[in-house]
Design a protein around this motif. Structure first.
Motif, mmCIF file in Angstrom:
data_model
loop_
_atom_site.group_PDB
_atom_site.id
_atom_site.type_symbol
_atom_site.label_atom_id
_atom_site.label_comp_id
_atom_site.label_asym_id
_atom_site.label_seq_id
_atom_site.Cartn_x
_atom_site.Cartn_y
_atom_site.Cartn_z
ATOM 1 N N ILE A 105 -7.346 -17.994 61.109
ATOM 2 C CA ILE A 105 -8.267 -17.501 60.078
ATOM 3 C C ILE A 105 -8.894 -18.650 59.292
ATOM 4 O O ILE A 105 -10.113 -18.702 59.099
ATOM 5 N N LEU A 140 -13.852 -9.763 62.513
ATOM 6 C CA LEU A 140 -13.107 -9.905 61.259
ATOM 7 C C LEU A 140 -13.089 -8.608 60.465
ATOM 8 O O LEU A 140 -12.089 -8.271 59.815
ATOM 9 N N ALA A 143 -10.476 -6.342 62.174
ATOM 10 C CA ALA A 143 -9.150 -6.912 62.396
ATOM 11 C C ALA A 143 -8.167 -6.454 61.322
ATOM 12 O O ALA A 143 -8.550 -5.911 60.278
ATOM 13 N N ASP A 144 -6.889 -6.693 61.569
ATOM 14 C CA ASP A 144 -5.847 -6.370 60.591
ATOM 15 C C ASP A 144 -6.082 -7.104 59.284
ATOM 16 O O ASP A 144 -6.359 -8.311 59.266
ATOM 17 N N ARG A 145 -5.983 -6.356 58.187
ATOM 18 C CA ARG A 145 -6.075 -6.934 56.845
ATOM 19 C C ARG A 145 -5.023 -6.253 55.970
ATOM 20 O O ARG A 145 -4.612 -5.125 56.234
ATOM 21 N N TRP A 150 -6.613 -11.454 55.180
ATOM 22 C CA TRP A 150 -6.277 -11.607 56.599
ATOM 23 C C TRP A 150 -4.945 -12.333 56.754
ATOM 24 O O TRP A 150 -4.508 -13.063 55.849
ATOM 25 N N LEU A 154 -4.516 -14.106 64.188
ATOM 26 C CA LEU A 154 -4.861 -12.830 64.807
ATOM 27 C C LEU A 154 -4.897 -12.991 66.320
ATOM 28 O O LEU A 154 -5.155 -14.083 66.838
ATOM 29 N N VAL A 161 -2.464 -8.621 64.050
ATOM 30 C CA VAL A 161 -1.786 -9.795 63.509
ATOM 31 C C VAL A 161 -0.841 -10.387 64.545
ATOM 32 O O VAL A 161 -0.181 -9.671 65.298
ATOM 33 N N THR A 176 -6.977 -16.988 53.968
ATOM 34 C CA THR A 176 -8.073 -16.086 53.607
ATOM 35 C C THR A 176 -9.096 -16.812 52.738
ATOM 36 O O THR A 176 -10.312 -16.624 52.900
#
Length: 475
Positions: A105, A140, A143-145, A150, A154, A161, A176
């Motif tokens: 990230i 982004l 994606a998993d947050r 973040w 990833l 993640v 992040t």
């Protein structure tokens, strides 16, 4: 607590050297051929390789900077993760199946800024950039947050993640912040462009403003580095200076909906004033407490990561002038290598730079270490000296010329390799890390044109955040 934070950080960085099989990266270079000189027949007949390496390099400063930026850019363009277009954690040219799908990230934030440089320097077209950026931002977004933040890593194929360590499988607020720094530069660069570019600008803004920065205070006057659904805040690392995390507080203060107050900054980053140091080395004040690394300073990435967009020129708070902090940090690192107390081969005025990077284990294998004057193992990392070029232009250019004079060993398919050691038969880590390649191209550009500094500092939210924290700064 600060020493504990840094030691934990190094432990988790060591973890980052694990491998992972998968598909190959994007592939061969899409850029024009690089101007690496080929030897003449007479040179080819010369069997004194070391003498040839030390021959003066006939290339201008501007050509050398062009070469370095263009070759480094390939890391983020040609060798990005295939499906997402984002930055791979690492790239080992001799091991193409070594972890091709782990997206970093923070490194992706650096990659966003590198793409802007690529457009401005003519490495890629603006339309090519918008195509890649659309892919990256959409990835982004999906994606998993975790509370808007973040994770450190990833999976580039799924957006899920990838654990960085046992308890680090959720939000990483520092990574992040590095990403958000790049998102703001994208937001500013494309905001007045075509309809497609304006959509990219708007998506970049929506991504960074969705981070719940203040949630990571736990209602305390400090920010915390990690959170995940299984372990909560168990890791317990507060973001306290001096290190690489200043940008996190600036981003948090800049948030309109999830902002922090000055008391969080004063108690967290500045430790209520104990960030200030009276230590000196080589007649230069260190200015700040480099926990565990006084008086000669920590690894040089501390002078780079937070300042890729955040302009340290004229940047002062109640405690420090950060331009002075970074200049002296870089000069002390340089002077230590010139002094060379451990008598390592080639250390000197044109071969210097200690920072966190790949390293050489005692058995000759590839490892990782946070090199600094207090942890010097004979490993030079090109990113250290090159990325300090705004602070030490003469010293950094001398180092760059030395690296280039050994280009047959040090230059690979994505620029200068991550680390080397003249002490050990000119051992070279023939590998790359996103977080080391990014500062090279970005800080060279800031030295040459101020491009990323100008974009980041013109953002109204950033100015509002800096004002709230009591900074003076230049636009």
């Amino acid at each position: 607590m600060k020493e504990f934070c840094f030691s934990i950080f190094i432990v988790i960085l060591l973890f980052s050297c694990s491998g992972d099989d998968g598909a190959a990266p994007i592939g061969e270079s899409e850029l024009p051929e690089s101007p690496i000189e080929t030897p003449t027949e007479e040179e080819e007949d010369d069997d004194t390789e070391e003498v040839e390496d030390e021959t003066p390099v006939d290339i201008s400063d501007e050509e050398l900077l062009d070469f370095t930026q263009k070759e480094t850019f390939k890391y983020f363009w040609d060798y990005a993760q295939t499906e997402s277009g984002c930055a791979r954690e690492r790239f080992h040219p001799n091991e193409p199946l070594n972890d091709p799908n782990t997206v970093t990230i923070g490194g992706t934030g650096f990659g966003l800024m590198a793409i802007i440089v690529g457009v401005e320097r003519g490495f890629i077209s603006r339309s090519d950039a918008t195509g890649r950026l659309t892919k990256m931002l959409d990835f982004l977004d999906n994606a998993d947050r975790f509370h808007g933040a973040w994770p450190h890593w990833l999976d580039g194929t799924t957006g899920k993640v990838r654990p960085f360590s046992e308890k680090d499988n959720g939000a990483d607020l520092v990574e992040t912040a590095f990403l958000a720094q790049g998102l703001i530069c994208i937001q500013e660069y494309f905001k007045n462009g075509t309809e497609e570019e304006q959509l990219i600008s708007q998506e970049a803004e929506a991504l960074w403003t969705g981070v719940e920065w203040n949630w990571f205070t736990q209602n305390q006057n400090t920010l915390y580095w990690h959170w995940n659904p299984d372990f909560g805040f168990d890791i317990g690392l507060e973001l306290k200076g001096y290190n690489e995390v200043l940008i996190t507080y600036v981003m948090a203060a800049a948030s309109e909906n999830f902002g922090i107050g000055k008391q969080v900054y004063d108690n967290g980053w500045a430790s209520n004033g104990s960030i200030v140091s009276s230590a000196t080395a080589y007649g230069l004040p260190l200015w700040v407490d480099h926990a565990g690394n006084a008086p000669k300073g920590g690894p040089l990435f501390w002078a780079h990561y937070s300042y890729l967009g955040l302009n340290p020129n004229g940047l002062s708070d109640a405690y420090n002038n950060y331009w002075d902090v970074n200049v002296n940090h870089s000069k002390i690192n340089y002077n230590y290598c010139v002094e060379n107390p451990k008598k390592f081969a080639d250390y000197g005025e044109d071969c210097w730079g200690l920072t966190a990077s790949y390293s050489r284990n005692t058995d000759g294998s590839l490892g990782y270490n946070a090199h600094s004057p207090s942890n010097d193992t004979g490993i030079i990392s090109p990113t250290a000296a090159i990325s300090s070029i705004p602070y030490t232009p003469t010293e950094s250019l001398n180092a760059l010329r030395y690296f280039y004079s050994h280009k047959d060993k040090l230059v690979g398919p994505a620029g200068f390799y991550d680390a080397f050691s003249p002490e050990h038969d000119f051992w070279v880590a023939e590998a790359y890390l996103a977080i080391d390649q990014g500062p090279i191209i970005i800080m060279i550009e800031n030295h040459r044109s101020g491009l990323l500094w100008n974009l980041f500092m013109q953002n109204p939210s950033i100015q509002k955040g800096l004002d709230a924290l009591g900074f003076t700064y230049s636009i």
